[in-house]
Design an enzyme around this catalytic site. Structure first.
Site, mmCIF file in Angstrom:
data_model
loop_
_atom_site.group_PDB
_atom_site.id
_atom_site.type_symbol
_atom_site.label_atom_id
_atom_site.label_comp_id
_atom_site.label_asym_id
_atom_site.label_seq_id
_atom_site.Cartn_x
_atom_site.Cartn_y
_atom_site.Cartn_z
ATOM 1 N N ASP A 1 33.933 54.160 40.693
ATOM 2 C CA ASP A 1 34.909 53.239 39.927
ATOM 3 C C ASP A 1 34.526 52.123 39.468
ATOM 4 O O ASP A 1 33.573 51.858 39.975
ATOM 5 C CB ASP A 1 36.102 53.419 40.830
ATOM 6 C CG ASP A 1 37.330 52.664 40.162
ATOM 7 O OD1 ASP A 1 37.520 52.759 38.818
ATOM 8 O OD2 ASP A 1 38.133 52.117 40.798
ATOM 9 N N GLU B 1 32.830 50.253 34.459
ATOM 10 C CA GLU B 1 32.651 49.867 32.928
ATOM 11 C C GLU B 1 31.296 49.063 32.614
ATOM 12 O O GLU B 1 30.696 48.945 31.601
ATOM 13 C CB GLU B 1 33.889 49.418 32.365
ATOM 14 C CG GLU B 1 34.914 50.445 32.503
ATOM 15 C CD GLU B 1 35.424 50.656 33.910
ATOM 16 O OE1 GLU B 1 35.471 49.878 34.469
ATOM 17 O OE2 GLU B 1 35.785 51.769 34.113
ATOM 18 N N ASP C 1 43.698 54.435 35.187
ATOM 19 C CA ASP C 1 44.837 53.935 35.342
ATOM 20 C C ASP C 1 46.271 54.624 34.637
ATOM 21 O O ASP C 1 46.883 53.446 34.007
ATOM 22 C CB ASP C 1 44.976 52.604 35.896
ATOM 23 C CG ASP C 1 43.993 52.331 37.030
ATOM 24 O OD1 ASP C 1 43.657 53.144 37.460
ATOM 25 O OD2 ASP C 1 43.693 51.260 37.071
HETATM 26 C C1 GLC Z 1 41.049 51.006 39.980
HETATM 27 C C2 GLC Z 1 41.130 52.560 39.683
HETATM 28 C C3 GLC Z 1 42.056 53.074 40.840
HETATM 29 C C4 GLC Z 1 41.876 52.754 42.110
HETATM 30 C C5 GLC Z 1 41.977 51.224 42.157
HETATM 31 C C6 GLC Z 1 41.494 50.614 43.565
HETATM 32 O O1 GLC Z 1 42.285 50.808 39.360
HETATM 33 O O2 GLC Z 1 41.196 53.070 38.514
HETATM 34 O O3 GLC Z 1 41.995 54.601 40.678
HETATM 35 O O4 GLC Z 1 42.510 53.322 43.042
HETATM 36 O O5 GLC Z 1 41.005 50.824 41.170
HETATM 37 O O6 GLC Z 1 40.345 50.983 44.031
#
Ligand code: GLC
Length: 820
Positions: A413, A416, A490
């Site tokens: 995650d 980017e 998200d």
């Molecule tokens: C980001 C991710 C989400 C995750 C959050 C905390 O917003 O896109 O899926 O739960 O981070 O890690």
């Protein structure tokens, strides 16, 4: 929150980039050098490279003119080496006539203007495709390519974009961005950047892939008769991908940027996530609840709270005192753990990952040689430089921390990379070592997520003793399909977001990313029982199937809204498990051909004007058509059935296609249709793919109306890489129906998995005649039917369904059912 002041007259700004005024100018010479045509013009050079499978690459070198100009044709990592790709290089003929050069291959004919380097594209059979105006650049060498488009052109691909399926009239930016603001149609950039545009003209479809991992733009809005492809930094390096149809474009594009490897079976199961399951006990309790409630589930995700102070490659000793024990306990329940791993490494002198990475120079540096430091979850953090092989290997090997505990899947995650600063990412002047050819972050921003996923997938593979890893990523670039599945970030628990995830995942599929899906139920905001039901019904048929929600949101596990919601979720998650043999076979097709798992109808019915922008229906493979309900309080909906006969999956009712029907869809019903002629394998519901040893395969054959169909059933152990060495089975089914006989031919294309002890139950559904003689026989070498065996059969008169049992074939055979 913005107010109307945002549109105050003083704030109005021009939208879009201006087009530079410099162009190649008059062509001075044209040289052939192996597969390249080097056009040297007054103000620069253009190299045109002929590639296997009829693709053609164009790379512009502004300012680099003359015979001794240095013209590097190095590609980004998105492109897999083409030399050994198996495709043959087409013959190319160069001719000169009047004011143009013509380069002709069997797939495409280019006319290049001597006056200004403008190019006209035609198909190999001289069908006009498009004109490209001379590439134009400005002082900063931002380049624009303008292509003509017919009035009836439609646009697809572009990876993960909001909005409708057809991108006509839209403009998008390619810049991997962490967008928490609601994903609405006007957002031009999200987490993934896949600069592939599929242009669907009335009688020809082609693709343009702009291989530039910096900021780029695609503008189908500014002009009605043309579209623009623009770069901001780096080079104008693009590929023309001939069709002639959409399937041809997708398959050629994925031969260029690679295809996914077969994921493990368990990655195709239902996955449960939340930000965050806070403790070991909570995770175990969750798993036990799934089992107690008999809701299938293969994986539970650990979001950032499993870590000690958000330090990657750690477990919080208080919340998760015995991760190994927890994982072993979960294994008994058939549930795997997928922990989140973000790229930000906490700046902490006492943290071994930080120390080791710093000592070895693995983190990204600013031009002054100091590490780039920015805030993310752990506070001030540094970021690995994945452009350096040695840093990627180190990162990959760090995953031993997880694999030694029995973990086989990783969730990448924030890659980017997201940084909590005004630019929302790394400073653009941060330098990447790039194995000795330094580049700035601004030039390769969109590659960061792909390189992280590559490092993760490769590292996991090295440590999994022949098991297949599963990697999920938020960010990516063209080629991401080689390393990871993609979830669409998200979203929110809005009906609109459920609906939008259909075109989003469909376009991802057309952009090479077959393994994708949204957060089911919605991540932010608060879901409702009804939304969860409808989203789970739809998500059960998506390639990637995970329920995930945000910290502050209402709980959304399948049982959180009472028994009715729970029951329907159980049924549809169960449907996914029953259909896994089909889903897995479609995944194998995607891995082989690059074609998507989830398909827009326009891919299969390109000539049907009703489907060019059909955003609320999809096909799973070729044979199943789903039309989810995506509005509250709705119990019926219009469904468009394309040409052919379609059979209601639930009731067996037949419909002639080429028209709309009104489908009844009470809460417990997802409108689902099977194409006549379809061959759909099912297995009994299992609560986890890890518990599927005793499975019996049922193969449903939807005959009737003299339909024909074909399907390839793929099977392997679902876990290891042994299929690469031949440990798989592949059977081709072909159905033909004549007036009084149904013939099902089963060819064994490969027989390296399973045994003939395994029984297959063949169910001929909704027969149009009463069955009489039934013959099962081998097909001899000269193709003759040697019918002899009378198999065990059962005919259900009320259902008009004939069942017969055969052993898994190991050679070619046919089943003939004669009318009584
Ligand atoms: C980001 C991710 C989400 C995750 C959050 C905390 O917003 O896109 O899926 O739960 O981070 O890690």
């Amino acid at each position: 929150m913005l107010t109307s002041e945002a549109i105050s007259p003083d704030k109005v700004q021009a939208v879009g980039r201006t087009i530079g005024s410099m162009t190649l100018g008059p062509v001075q010479s044209v040289r052939r050098q192996e597969q390249d045509l080097i056009i040297s013009a007054e103000n620069g050079s253009l190299v045109i490279r002929i590639l296997p499978r009829g693709m053609i690459r164009f790379k512009l070198f502004p300012g680099a003119a003359g015979e001794d100009a240095v013209l590097s044709m190095k590609s980004t990592v998105a492109v897999v080496p083409q030399e050994n790709s198996g495709g043959t290089l087409p013959e190319a003929r160069l001719t000169e006539e009047g004011d143009k050069y013509t380069l002709a291959t069997s797939e495409a004919i280019l006319s290049i203007s001597k006056q200004d380097g403008g190019i006209s594209f035609m198909s190999g059979s001289r069908q006009f495709i498009a004109d490209q105006a001379p590439l134009a650049w400005d002082e900063s060498q931002a380049v624009t390519g303008l292509f003509t488009a017919g009035k009836s052109a439609h646009f697809y691909g572009l990876g993960e974009k909001t909005g409708a399926l057809d991108k006509k009239g839209e403009r998008y930016e390619m810049w991997n961005s962490d967008v928490y603001a609601p994903h609405v149609p006007e957002i031009e950039a999200l987490y993934q950047s896949i600069p592939l545009l599929v242009v669907h003209e009335e009688d020809y479809t082609y693709g343009l892939f702009l291989d530039n991992p910096g900021r780029t733009f695609f503008d189908m809005r500014s002009n009605t008769d043309s579209f623009l492809m623009q770069t901001e930094t780096g080079s104008m390096d693009y590929y023309f991908i001939p069709g002639p149809d959409m399937k041809g474009v997708v398959s050629r594009y994925t031969s260029l940027t690679g295809r996914m490897e077969l994921p493990p079976h368990w990655a195709l199961g239902y996955h449960q996530s939340r930000y965050s399951y806070m403790s070991q006990e909570e995770v175990l309790e969750l798993a036990r609840t799934f089992r107690a409630k008999q809701i299938p589930c293969d994986a539970i995700y650990l979001d950032i709270h499993y870590m000690e102070g958000y330090r990657v490659f750690t477990f919080d000793p208080e919340r998760f005192p015995d991760p190994k024990g927890m994982i072993a306990e979960l294994k008994k329940l058939g549930i795997r753990i997928v922990p989140i791993v973000d790229p930000g490494v906490k700046l902490d002198m006492n943290y071994p990952v930080f120390k080791e990475g710093t000592m070895n120079g693995y983190f990204c540096l600013k031009p002054d040689g100091q590490p780039f430091v920015g805030p993310v979850w752990p506070g001030m953090s540094v970021f690995p430089d994945f452009t350096e092989d040695r840093a990627s290997e180190w990162w990959g090997d760090l995953h031993r921390f997880y694999t030694e505990m029995g973990i086989e899947g990783i969730w990448n995650d924030m890659n980017e990379p997201a940084v909590f600063n005004p630019s929302m990412t790394m400073d653009l002047d941060t330098m990447h070592g790039n194995n000795g050819e330094p580049v700035s972050h601004g030039e390769i921003h969109n590659l960061y997520g792909l390189l992280m996923s590559e490092a993760t997938a490769e590292g996991m593979k090295r440590n999994l003793n022949g098991h297949r890893p599963f990697v999920l990523t938020r960010a990516g670039y063209a080629g991401i399909q080689r390393y990871a599945a993609v979830w669409t970030g998200d979203n929110r628990s809005f009906w609109e977001h459920m609906a939008m995830s259909i075109p989003m995942v469909l376009n991802l599929g057309l952009s090479g990313v077959a393994f994708a899906g949204p957060d089911i139920g919605g991540f932010a905001h608060h879901t409702s029982g009804e939304l969860l039901v409808r989203w789970t019904q739809m998500g059960a048929l998506f390639p990637y199937c995970r329920n995930h929600s945000e910290l502050r949101s209402i709980r959304q596990e399948p049982w959180c809204f009472g028994p009715e919601v729970e029951e329907i979720c159980r049924e549809y998650i169960g449907l996914r498990y029953r259909l896994l043999p089909l889903i897995y076979s479609v995944f194998r097709e995607a891995a082989e051909t690059g074609l998507p798992v989830l398909r827009p109808l326009v891919l299969e019915y390109p000539e049907d004007p009703n489907v060019t922008n059909l955003c609320d229906q999809f096909l799973l493979g070729e044979q199943l058509l789903a039309a989810p309900v995506y509005r509250p309080g709705t119990t019926c909906r219009a469904v468009y059935l394309p040409a052919g006969t379609w059979i209601d999956y639930w009731s067996g009712q037949r419909y002639e296609g080429g028209r709309h029907i009104l489908a009844e869809a009470p809460l417990e019903r997802l409108p689902l249709y099977v194409k006549a002629g379809a061959i759909v394998p099912h297995q009994p519901v299992v609560e986890s793919t890890a518990l599927e040893a005793q499975r019996e395969l049922t193969i449903d054959v939807y005959s009737g109306d003299e339909s024909a169909g074909h399907f390839e059933l793929y099977e392997d152990d679902g876990l290891t890489l042994d299929y690469g060495a031949g440990a798989y089975s592949l059977h081709r089914f072909r159905l033909r129906e004549e007036a009084s006989v149904i013939k099902l031919r089963i060819d064994t294309l490969h027989s390296g998995y399973g045994t003939s002890q395994d029984t297959w139950r063949l169910r001929f559904k909704h027969l149009s005649f009463l069955p009489g003689e039934i013959a099962v026989g081998a097909i001899s070498a000269d193709g003759a039917f040697e019918g002899s065996n009378s198999p065990e059969t059962y005919y259900d008169e009320a259902e008009q369904e004939l069942t017969l049992w055969i052993s898994r074939p190991s050679s070619d055979m046919e089943i003939r059912i004669h009318q009584k």
